[in-house]
Write an enzyme that holds these catalytic residues in place. Structure first.
Site, PDB file in Angstrom:
ATOM      1  N   SER A   1      25.254  18.926  52.415  1.00 20.88           N
ATOM      2  CA  SER A   1      26.640  18.949  51.923  1.00 20.88           C
ATOM      3  C   SER A   1      27.209  17.530  51.944  1.00 20.88           C
ATOM      4  O   SER A   1      26.647  16.640  52.592  1.00 20.88           O
ATOM      5  CB  SER A   1      27.455  19.846  52.866  1.00 20.88           C
ATOM      6  OG  SER A   1      28.841  19.664  52.697  1.00 20.88           O
TER       7      SER A   1
ATOM      8  N   TYR B   1      31.479  23.546  60.029  1.00 19.60           N
ATOM      9  CA  TYR B   1      30.621  23.348  58.849  1.00 19.60           C
ATOM     10  C   TYR B   1      30.053  21.926  58.846  1.00 19.60           C
ATOM     11  O   TYR B   1      28.855  21.728  58.601  1.00 19.60           O
ATOM     12  CB  TYR B   1      31.479  23.609  57.605  1.00 19.60           C
ATOM     13  CG  TYR B   1      30.737  23.599  56.286  1.00 19.60           C
ATOM     14  CD1 TYR B   1      29.971  24.700  55.881  1.00 19.60           C
ATOM     15  CD2 TYR B   1      30.828  22.510  55.423  1.00 19.60           C
ATOM     16  CE1 TYR B   1      29.321  24.699  54.652  1.00 19.60           C
ATOM     17  CE2 TYR B   1      30.182  22.511  54.195  1.00 19.60           C
ATOM     18  CZ  TYR B   1      29.428  23.611  53.811  1.00 19.60           C
ATOM     19  OH  TYR B   1      28.785  23.614  52.595  1.00 19.60           O
TER      20      TYR B   1
HETATM   21  P1  NAP Z   1      27.998  31.237  48.212  1.00 15.55           P
HETATM   22  O1  NAP Z   1      28.411  31.352  46.786  1.00 15.55           O
HETATM   23  O2  NAP Z   1      28.917  31.688  49.275  1.00 15.55           O
HETATM   24  O3  NAP Z   1      26.532  31.858  48.462  1.00 15.55           O
HETATM   25  C1  NAP Z   1      25.936  31.832  49.744  1.00 15.55           C
HETATM   26  C2  NAP Z   1      24.922  32.935  49.850  1.00 15.55           C
HETATM   27  O4  NAP Z   1      24.377  32.976  51.169  1.00 15.55           O
HETATM   28  C3  NAP Z   1      25.516  34.305  49.573  1.00 15.55           C
HETATM   29  O5  NAP Z   1      24.635  35.047  48.770  1.00 15.55           O
HETATM   30  C4  NAP Z   1      25.637  34.892  50.966  1.00 15.55           C
HETATM   31  O6  NAP Z   1      25.640  36.284  51.027  1.00 15.55           O
HETATM   32  C5  NAP Z   1      24.381  34.322  51.614  1.00 15.55           C
HETATM   33  N1  NAP Z   1      24.414  34.431  53.065  1.00 15.55           N
HETATM   34  C6  NAP Z   1      25.485  34.190  53.889  1.00 15.55           C
HETATM   35  N2  NAP Z   1      25.125  34.426  55.164  1.00 15.55           N
HETATM   36  C7  NAP Z   1      23.831  34.809  55.150  1.00 15.55           C
HETATM   37  C8  NAP Z   1      22.914  35.192  56.154  1.00 15.55           C
HETATM   38  N3  NAP Z   1      23.256  35.218  57.446  1.00 15.55           N
HETATM   39  N4  NAP Z   1      21.640  35.534  55.790  1.00 15.55           N
HETATM   40  C9  NAP Z   1      21.298  35.541  54.491  1.00 15.55           C
HETATM   41  N5  NAP Z   1      22.116  35.186  53.490  1.00 15.55           N
HETATM   42  C10 NAP Z   1      23.375  34.831  53.812  1.00 15.55           C
HETATM   43  O7  NAP Z   1      27.697  29.732  48.485  1.00 15.55           O
HETATM   44  P2  NAP Z   1      27.229  28.564  47.522  1.00 15.55           P
HETATM   45  O8  NAP Z   1      28.445  27.788  47.174  1.00 15.55           O
HETATM   46  O9  NAP Z   1      26.299  29.035  46.478  1.00 15.55           O
HETATM   47  O10 NAP Z   1      26.454  27.728  48.625  1.00 15.55           O
HETATM   48  C11 NAP Z   1      25.062  27.818  48.857  1.00 15.55           C
HETATM   49  C12 NAP Z   1      24.703  26.741  49.875  1.00 15.55           C
HETATM   50  O11 NAP Z   1      25.129  25.474  49.382  1.00 15.55           O
HETATM   51  C13 NAP Z   1      25.406  26.929  51.224  1.00 15.55           C
HETATM   52  O12 NAP Z   1      24.545  26.509  52.249  1.00 15.55           O
HETATM   53  C14 NAP Z   1      26.596  25.975  51.120  1.00 15.55           C
HETATM   54  O13 NAP Z   1      27.047  25.544  52.365  1.00 15.55           O
HETATM   55  C15 NAP Z   1      25.983  24.855  50.334  1.00 15.55           C
HETATM   56  N6  NAP Z   1      26.917  23.984  49.628  1.00 15.55           N
HETATM   57  C16 NAP Z   1      27.847  24.482  48.765  1.00 15.55           C
HETATM   58  C17 NAP Z   1      28.680  23.604  48.077  1.00 15.55           C
HETATM   59  C18 NAP Z   1      29.731  24.051  47.102  1.00 15.55           C
HETATM   60  O14 NAP Z   1      30.551  23.209  46.714  1.00 15.55           O
HETATM   61  N7  NAP Z   1      29.746  25.286  46.653  1.00 15.55           N
HETATM   62  C19 NAP Z   1      28.548  22.244  48.281  1.00 15.55           C
HETATM   63  C20 NAP Z   1      27.609  21.789  49.193  1.00 15.55           C
HETATM   64  C21 NAP Z   1      26.794  22.663  49.848  1.00 15.55           C
HETATM   65  P3  NAP Z   1      27.087  37.076  51.164  1.00 15.55           P
HETATM   66  O15 NAP Z   1      27.702  37.049  49.825  1.00 15.55           O
HETATM   67  O16 NAP Z   1      26.701  38.431  51.627  1.00 15.55           O
HETATM   68  O17 NAP Z   1      27.891  36.324  52.195  1.00 15.55           O
HETATM   69  C1  GCO Z   2      35.317  22.243  51.689  1.00 15.20           C
HETATM   70  C2  GCO Z   2      34.182  22.659  50.810  1.00 15.20           C
HETATM   71  C3  GCO Z   2      32.930  21.829  51.059  1.00 15.20           C
HETATM   72  C4  GCO Z   2      31.880  22.129  50.018  1.00 15.20           C
HETATM   73  C5  GCO Z   2      30.627  21.366  50.068  1.00 15.20           C
HETATM   74  C6  GCO Z   2      30.810  19.918  49.818  1.00 15.20           C
HETATM   75  O1  GCO Z   2      36.075  23.100  52.117  1.00 15.20           O
HETATM   76  O2  GCO Z   2      35.477  21.029  51.883  1.00 15.20           O
HETATM   77  O3  GCO Z   2      33.913  24.005  50.836  1.00 15.20           O
HETATM   78  O4  GCO Z   2      32.552  21.756  52.347  1.00 15.20           O
HETATM   79  O5  GCO Z   2      31.593  23.476  49.929  1.00 15.20           O
HETATM   80  O6  GCO Z   2      29.798  21.668  51.150  1.00 15.20           O
HETATM   81  O7  GCO Z   2      29.593  19.309  49.657  1.00 15.20           O
END
Ligand code: NAP
Ligand code: GCO
Length: 264
Positions: free
Chosen positions: A144, A157
């Site tokens: 992240s 986080y």
């Molecule tokens: P999301 O839309 O919330 O999807 C996350 C997925 O993980 C969901 O399918 C969720 O299922 C599943 N999950 C949660 N807890 C779990 C567990 N204990 N065991 C198995 N599966 C589980 O998130 P996303 O935005 O696609 O993010 C995916 C990854 O990228 C995460 O690690 C997040 O921190 C990271 N990330 C996201 C962003 C962003 O801007 N979106 C940026 C940087 C990093 P449920 O729906 O049942 O909770």
């Molecule tokens: C926040 C966001 C972030 C992003 C992501 C950034 O509240 O600042 O959710 O943490 O999801 O991980 O890279």
């Protein structure tokens, strides 16, 4: 010859019914890989299988919580039996809780660390022995901006994602000699359900202040899409990156390079 193909490879992407994990897995399938994913609820797994099928992909879905060590070990053994040995693991499953630190309970803090940091440890530990035996493996940890930066309300986080960056380097250090590469992808701000509350249109029809803040903070002047992560993930999963190890590839439209806009 540069080889970006994933033909013949089996990839497990955790928490990949939708969002970033779904796009990464779809990118892998288009590069030739067989897709396996898990999620915590059967209905999400069913939805995921249907969403992959709509893209012409036959994905193998399993119900499994990444924090449940026994459950993960059972799932990995089942995958090896039903699909084959996992060549590529993406630790994608993750949650965020946006709570000011002095108001956050230790239980909430622990839950975020459990899913976002202990989960990748548990799943990596489960797949590594077969990768070592097979003589190759790729692990990609979804890090992240918060692996590098802090902000209000995301202490747990940031602690988890900072830790995940170091777990990435340590897996690379400990298992590199077995031809295993462990790298991270650090997405910038990506439009998914996880960030939807930060993009909610205001009662007066204006953009959420955080939405405008991110647009101004990103040289690309937009939120990323899950599809933006496909190419970098395919690179890190393929033989094209065989000498890249312990690296975090930030896919952030330039956020980490930028000092920010001068106020008007
Ligand atoms: P999301 O839309 O919330 O999807 C996350 C997925 O993980 C969901 O399918 C969720 O299922 C599943 N999950 C949660 N807890 C779990 C567990 N204990 N065991 C198995 N599966 C589980 O998130 P996303 O935005 O696609 O993010 C995916 C990854 O990228 C995460 O690690 C997040 O921190 C990271 N990330 C996201 C962003 C962003 O801007 N979106 C940026 C940087 C990093 P449920 O729906 O049942 O909770
Ligand atoms: C926040 C966001 C972030 C992003 C992501 C950034 O509240 O600042 O959710 O943490 O999801 O991980 O890279």
């Amino acid at each position: 010859m540069v080889n970006f193909s994933l033909e013949g490879k089996i990839a497990l992407v955790t928490g990949a019914s939708y969002g970033i994990g779904f796009s990464i897995a779809t990118g892998f399938a288009k590069a030739g890989a067989t897709i396996v994913f898990n999620d915590i609820k059967q209905e999400l797994v069913d939805k995921g299988v249907a969403a992959y099928a709509a893209e012409g992909i036959k994905a193998h879905g399993y119900v499994c919580d990444v924090t449940d060590e026994a459950g993960v070990n059972t799932m990995v053994a089942q995958i090896e039996k039903e699909v084959g040995v996992i060549d590529i693991l993406v630790n994608n499953a993750g949650i965020i809780k946006r709570i000011p630190m002095i108001e956050m309970s230790a239980a909430d803090f622990r839950q975020v660390i459990d899913i976002d940091l202990n989960g990748p440890f548990i799943v990596s530990k489960a797949v590594l022995p077969s990768m070592i035996k097979k003589g190759h493996g790729k692990i990609i940890n979804i890090c992240s901006m918060m692996s590098e930066l802090g902000r209000e309300t995301v202490s747990a986080y940031a602690a988890a994602k900072g830790g995940l960056k170091m777990l990435t380097r340590n897996i690379a250090s400990e298992y590199g000699e077995y031809n295993i590469q462990c790298n991270g992808i650090g997405p910038g701000y990506i439009a998914t359900p996880q960030t939807a509350p930060l993009r909610e249109v205001q009662a007066d029809g204006s953009r959420h202040p955080f939405d405008s803040f991110i647009i101004a903070k990103t040289p690309a002047a937009r939120w990323g899409t899950p599809e933006d992560l496909m190419g970098p993930a395919v690179f890190l999963a393929s033989d094209a990156s065989n000498f890249v190890n312990g690296h975090v590839l930030y896919v952030d439209g330039g956020i980490l390079a930028y000092i920010g806009k001068q106020p008007k």
